[in-house]
Write an enzyme that holds these catalytic residues in place. Structure first.
Site, mmCIF file in Angstrom:
data_model
loop_
_atom_site.group_PDB
_atom_site.id
_atom_site.type_symbol
_atom_site.label_atom_id
_atom_site.label_comp_id
_atom_site.label_asym_id
_atom_site.label_seq_id
_atom_site.Cartn_x
_atom_site.Cartn_y
_atom_site.Cartn_z
ATOM 1 N N ARG A 42 1.220 -1.701 -0.102
ATOM 2 C CA ARG A 42 -0.085 -0.026 0.333
ATOM 3 C C ARG A 42 1.122 0.947 -0.051
ATOM 4 N NH1 ARG A 42 -4.127 -2.145 -1.157
ATOM 5 N NH2 ARG A 42 -5.810 -2.026 -0.374
ATOM 6 N N GLU B 122 -2.029 8.224 -4.668
ATOM 7 C CA GLU B 122 -2.768 7.463 -5.307
ATOM 8 C C GLU B 122 -3.919 9.038 -5.426
ATOM 9 O OE1 GLU B 122 -3.469 3.950 -5.038
ATOM 10 O OE2 GLU B 122 -1.068 3.520 -4.867
ATOM 11 N N HIS C 146 -1.490 0.350 -9.392
ATOM 12 C CA HIS C 146 -1.792 -0.475 -8.531
ATOM 13 C C HIS C 146 -2.372 -1.445 -9.169
ATOM 14 C CE1 HIS C 146 -3.854 -0.308 -4.359
ATOM 15 N NE2 HIS C 146 -3.833 -1.659 -4.222
ATOM 16 N N ILE C 147 -1.938 -2.528 -9.884
ATOM 17 C CA ILE C 147 -2.608 -3.616 -11.213
ATOM 18 C C ILE C 147 -2.172 -5.310 -9.595
ATOM 19 C CG2 ILE C 147 -2.748 -3.037 -13.318
ATOM 20 C CD1 ILE C 147 0.257 -4.056 -13.570
ATOM 21 N N GLY C 148 -1.260 -4.983 -8.970
ATOM 22 C CA GLY C 148 -1.486 -6.620 -7.890
ATOM 23 C C GLY C 148 -2.301 -7.908 -8.037
HETATM 24 C C1 GLV Z 1 -5.450 -4.032 -3.531
HETATM 25 O O1 GLV Z 1 -4.787 -3.863 -3.607
HETATM 26 C C2 GLV Z 1 -6.177 -5.064 -2.369
HETATM 27 O O2 GLV Z 1 -6.230 -4.932 -1.472
HETATM 28 O O3 GLV Z 1 -6.947 -6.273 -2.975
#
Ligand code: GLV
Length: 325
Positions: A238, A267, A285-287
């Site tokens: 994060r 962000e 932020h594409i995890g």
């Molecule tokens: C994405 O950032 C999540 O927390 O699932």
């Protein structure tokens, strides 16, 4: 009458097919995330909502939405939600643990490899027509295999990152709020060390811990100074865990070798310094962003929502204090 629910983003036809028999669905189809008064206006007559990691929920919003019984985040992290305020207002909060671990670990590895081997900068250089042909010392990077990987936050995602390190014959260190049971450490082939030892010894420091106020700027100038000048920092956790201004300075001055980042403070605004750095690989932020995983996350959130409204006992309840029997 069916309960009314709000979904803060476009999901998938499968999700609507699951929800429509249970609820009257209002889905936000715009590109921009709704916040503040605009979000409150959409939620004012709703019984429950599926939100993403970016819509912010606080006491003010809850006061404007008295019918709300459940907020089901389509994310494992829920630092966008003031859980204490939800509990006080009797609103259930749920998340989506377990379904995105491997996908997020894959992205951590994409960033490790891309940062270590200059994949993005070299691609841009080649596309710009700058390649004179193979030269012996062009784009020399760092080896990942046999290097030391340090994982901050050894939950499910951290353990999935550690499992992948075996294929690269790496030494794996970890630091966590609580040391893991010996059996879990053995399965992950990971060694528990202090925060300082992890920073000093790792070639790749990977952050996979949830955001909480106590780990705001967990990695700042002092921590970056402990890292090797050849080391890389990878953040798939994060924004806010890393002090971005301190990281930009460290990367600019070559005090660490590089970074692979998927999350940022404030962000979608980025610290402008990041854009000038060729030793940082930046993703938006594409995890968890594979189709299959996003579908699983949305389905899990939808199941939480229906359970919250029907049984009052959703499987991924974050604040069990509000559970209704
Ligand atoms: C994405 O950032 C999540 O927390 O699932």
């Amino acid at each position: 009458m069916k309960p009314k629910i709000f979904i803060a983003c476009q999901t998938f036809p499968e999700i609507l097919a699951y929800l429509v028999p249970h609820c009257e669905v209002d889905e936000h189809r715009g590109e921009d995330a709704l916040q503040g008064a605009a979000l409150a206006a959409r939620l004012a007559d709703k019984d429950a909502a599926m939100l993403t990691a970016v819509e912010r929920v606080d006491a003010g919003l809850l006061a404007a939405c008295p019918r709300l019984k459940a907020i089901c985040n389509i994310a494992v992290g829920y630092n966008n939600i003031d859980v204490a305020a939800c509990t006080a207002a009797g609103v259930m909060v749920t998340n989506t643990p377990g379904v995105l671990d491997d996908t997020t670990a894959d992205l951590a590895w994409a960033l490790i490899l891309a940062a270590a081997r200059h994949v993005v900068a070299a691609d841009q250089w080649l596309r710009a027509g700058k390649w004179p042909g193979l030269r012996f010392k062009q784009w020399l990077g760092s080896d990942v295999h046999h290097a030391t990987l340090g994982i901050f936050g050894m939950g499910r995602i951290g353990q999935a990152v550690a499992r992948r390190a075996r294929g690269f014959a790496m030494r794996v260190l970890y630091h966590n709020r609580k040391r893991l049971p010996e059996q879990t450490e053995r399965a992950a082939h990971a060694e528990y060390v202090t925060k300082e030892a992890l920073l000093k010894e790792s070639d790749f420091v990977v952050l996979t811990l949830p955001y909480a106020p106590e780990n705001h700027h967990l990695i700042g100038a002092a921590e970056l100074a402990l890292m090797k000048p050849t080391a890389h920092l990878i953040n798939v956790a994060r924004g806010g865990i890393v002090d971005d201004a301190a990281l930009v300075a460290a990367l600019k001055e070559g005090r660490i070798a590089g970074a692979g980042l998927d999350v940022y403070e404030n962000e979608p605004a980025l610290h402008p310094g990041f854009l000038e750095l060729s030793n940082a690989v930046l993703t938006p932020h594409i995890g968890s962003a594979s189709r299959a995983t996003r579908l699983k996350m949305a389905l899990r959130a939808a199941e939480n929502l229906v359970a919250a409204l029907t049984t009052g006992n959703p499987p991924d309840l974050v604040n069990p204090e509000v559970k209704r029997e």
